[in-house]
Design a protein around this motif. Structure first.
Motif, short mmCIF file in Angstrom:
data_model
loop_
_atom_site.label_atom_id
_atom_site.label_comp_id
_atom_site.label_asym_id
_atom_site.label_seq_id
_atom_site.Cartn_x
_atom_site.Cartn_y
_atom_site.Cartn_z
N THR A 142 0.84 -1.19 0.00
CA THR A 142 0.00 0.00 0.00
C THR A 142 0.88 1.24 0.00
OG1 THR A 142 -0.06 0.16 2.41
CG2 THR A 142 -1.79 -1.19 1.35
N VAL A 143 0.27 2.37 -0.26
CA VAL A 143 1.00 3.64 -0.21
C VAL A 143 1.56 3.83 1.20
CG1 VAL A 143 0.76 6.15 -0.34
CG2 VAL A 143 -0.28 4.71 -2.10
N TYR A 144 0.73 3.54 2.21
CA TYR A 144 1.16 3.70 3.60
C TYR A 144 2.36 2.81 3.91
CZ TYR A 144 1.29 3.30 8.65
OH TYR A 144 1.71 3.28 9.94
N ALA A 145 2.27 1.52 3.55
CA ALA A 145 3.36 0.59 3.84
C ALA A 145 4.63 0.97 3.09
CB ALA A 145 2.94 -0.84 3.50
N THR A 146 4.48 1.43 1.84
CA THR A 146 5.63 1.86 1.06
C THR A 146 6.29 3.08 1.70
OG1 THR A 146 4.60 1.02 -0.97
CG2 THR A 146 6.37 2.63 -1.23
N ALA A 147 5.47 4.03 2.12
CA ALA A 147 6.00 5.22 2.79
C ALA A 147 6.75 4.84 4.06
CB ALA A 147 4.86 6.20 3.11
N ASN A 148 6.18 3.92 4.82
CA ASN A 148 6.81 3.46 6.05
C ASN A 148 8.13 2.76 5.77
OD1 ASN A 148 7.11 2.93 8.80
ND2 ASN A 148 5.96 1.03 8.67
N ALA A 149 8.14 1.89 4.76
CA ALA A 149 9.36 1.15 4.43
C ALA A 149 10.47 2.07 3.93
CB ALA A 149 9.05 0.08 3.38
N LEU A 150 10.10 3.13 3.21
CA LEU A 150 11.10 4.05 2.65
C LEU A 150 11.36 5.26 3.53
CD1 LEU A 150 10.04 3.99 -1.12
CD2 LEU A 150 11.91 2.73 -0.02
N ASP A 151 10.59 5.36 4.60
CA ASP A 151 10.72 6.47 5.55
C ASP A 151 10.50 7.82 4.87
OD1 ASP A 151 11.02 7.49 8.12
OD2 ASP A 151 13.19 7.75 7.90
N VAL A 152 9.40 7.88 4.10
CA VAL A 152 8.98 9.12 3.46
C VAL A 152 7.49 9.28 3.69
CG1 VAL A 152 10.78 9.07 1.68
CG2 VAL A 152 8.56 8.02 1.21
N SER A 153 6.93 10.41 3.30
CA SER A 153 5.51 10.65 3.48
C SER A 153 4.69 9.91 2.42
CB SER A 153 5.19 12.14 3.40
OG SER A 153 5.34 12.60 2.07
N GLU A 154 3.42 9.68 2.73
CA GLU A 154 2.52 9.04 1.77
C GLU A 154 2.38 9.92 0.53
OE1 GLU A 154 -1.16 7.24 3.37
OE2 GLU A 154 -0.27 7.63 5.34
N ARG A 155 2.36 11.21 0.72
CA ARG A 155 2.26 12.15 -0.40
C ARG A 155 3.44 11.99 -1.35
NH1 ARG A 155 0.66 18.33 0.60
NH2 ARG A 155 0.09 18.79 -1.53
N THR A 156 4.64 11.81 -0.78
CA THR A 156 5.83 11.60 -1.60
C THR A 156 5.72 10.30 -2.39
OG1 THR A 156 7.21 12.86 -0.07
CG2 THR A 156 8.35 11.29 -1.49
N VAL A 157 5.22 9.25 -1.76
CA VAL A 157 5.05 7.97 -2.45
C VAL A 157 4.06 8.13 -3.60
CG1 VAL A 157 4.15 5.61 -2.23
CG2 VAL A 157 5.69 6.53 -0.48
N LYS A 158 2.94 8.80 -3.35
CA LYS A 158 1.94 9.00 -4.41
C LYS A 158 2.53 9.77 -5.58
CE LYS A 158 -2.06 8.90 -1.35
NZ LYS A 158 -3.12 9.69 -0.73
N ARG A 159 3.28 10.80 -5.28
CA ARG A 159 3.90 11.63 -6.33
C ARG A 159 4.93 10.80 -7.12
NH1 ARG A 159 5.02 15.71 -3.30
NH2 ARG A 159 7.06 14.97 -2.67
N ASP A 160 5.81 10.09 -6.39
CA ASP A 160 6.82 9.26 -7.05
C ASP A 160 6.18 8.15 -7.88
OD1 ASP A 160 8.85 10.79 -5.98
OD2 ASP A 160 9.48 9.29 -4.50
N TRP A 161 5.12 7.55 -7.36
CA TRP A 161 4.43 6.46 -8.05
C TRP A 161 3.84 6.98 -9.36
CZ3 TRP A 161 4.25 1.65 -8.92
CH2 TRP A 161 3.09 0.94 -9.25
N ALA A 162 3.22 8.13 -9.32
CA ALA A 162 2.62 8.71 -10.52
C ALA A 162 3.70 9.04 -11.56
CB ALA A 162 1.81 9.95 -10.18
#
Length: 188
Positions: free
Chosen positions: A156-176
């Motif tokens: 999930t976005v949350y789990a990815t953010a947690n694993a990479l130690d970044v915000s969920e917003r950053t994960v969503k932006r990077d994913w897009a």
């Protein structure tokens, strides 16, 4: 996975870092169903007529992880991120092997996962995807990590953010951004 199980995984990871052999055996039953779900989703995406089971892939991933001298995971999300990376490595390694066989190397199957990529065109697509993820890593390592965790790890976005130690917003932006870049690169 509930909070209690996450806590149990975290405690077992601490024990593993301290060298406990029993922790390796205890952690597997806790994460098994989630690893199996992950393997099922990856195998389903790879091809329709699969003869390789998610159980065999989970065992290959777990053996690869245990075979490493130390799993340096801090919590359950980080553990699953490492599992996703191992799954990617296993799938891509075997895709490369299948491509080599297609060109006449004639190597024998050595593991259960060898059955995974019998269809050569799918092996080629997986190898091409891996090559593009490596190119992406040269441009932006975090975006490549997000792709690995979201695509191969089904995190999930949350789990990815947690694993990479970044915000969920950053994960969503990077994913897009990464999806757009990959789409463009894979459709040249």
């Amino acid at each position: 996975m509930g909070e209690r199980e996450k806590s149990d995984v975290t405690q077992l990871l601490i024990k593993m870092k301290q060298g406990s052999e029993e922790a390796y055996e205890e952690i597997f039953p806790i994460v098994y169903s989630e690893l199996k779900r992950l393997a099922h989703s990856k195998l389903k995406k790879e091809r329709d007529n699969i003869t390789f089971t998610e159980t065999e892939l989970v065992h290959e991933v777990y053996l690869k992880m245990v075979d490493q001298t130390l799993i340096d995971a801090n919590d359950k999300d980080h553990f699953m991120a490492i599992a996703a990376r191992c799954m990617r490595q296993i799938l891509v390694d075997h895709a490369r092997k299948k491509n080599a066989e297609k060109r006449g190397s004639g190597q024998q199957d050595v593991t259960y996962i060898d059955k995974l990529l019998k269809a050569h065109h799918e092996a080629e697509e997986l190898v091409e995807l891996d090559d593009k993820i490596k190119e992406l890593a040269e441009l932006d390592q975090r975006m490549a990590d997000v792709v690995t965790l979201r695509f191969f790890g089904q995190m999930t976005v949350y789990a990815t953010a947690n694993a990479l130690d970044v915000s969920e917003r950053t994960v969503k932006r990077d994913w897009a951004k990464a999806r757009g870049w990959l789409y463009k690169e894979l459709n040249k």
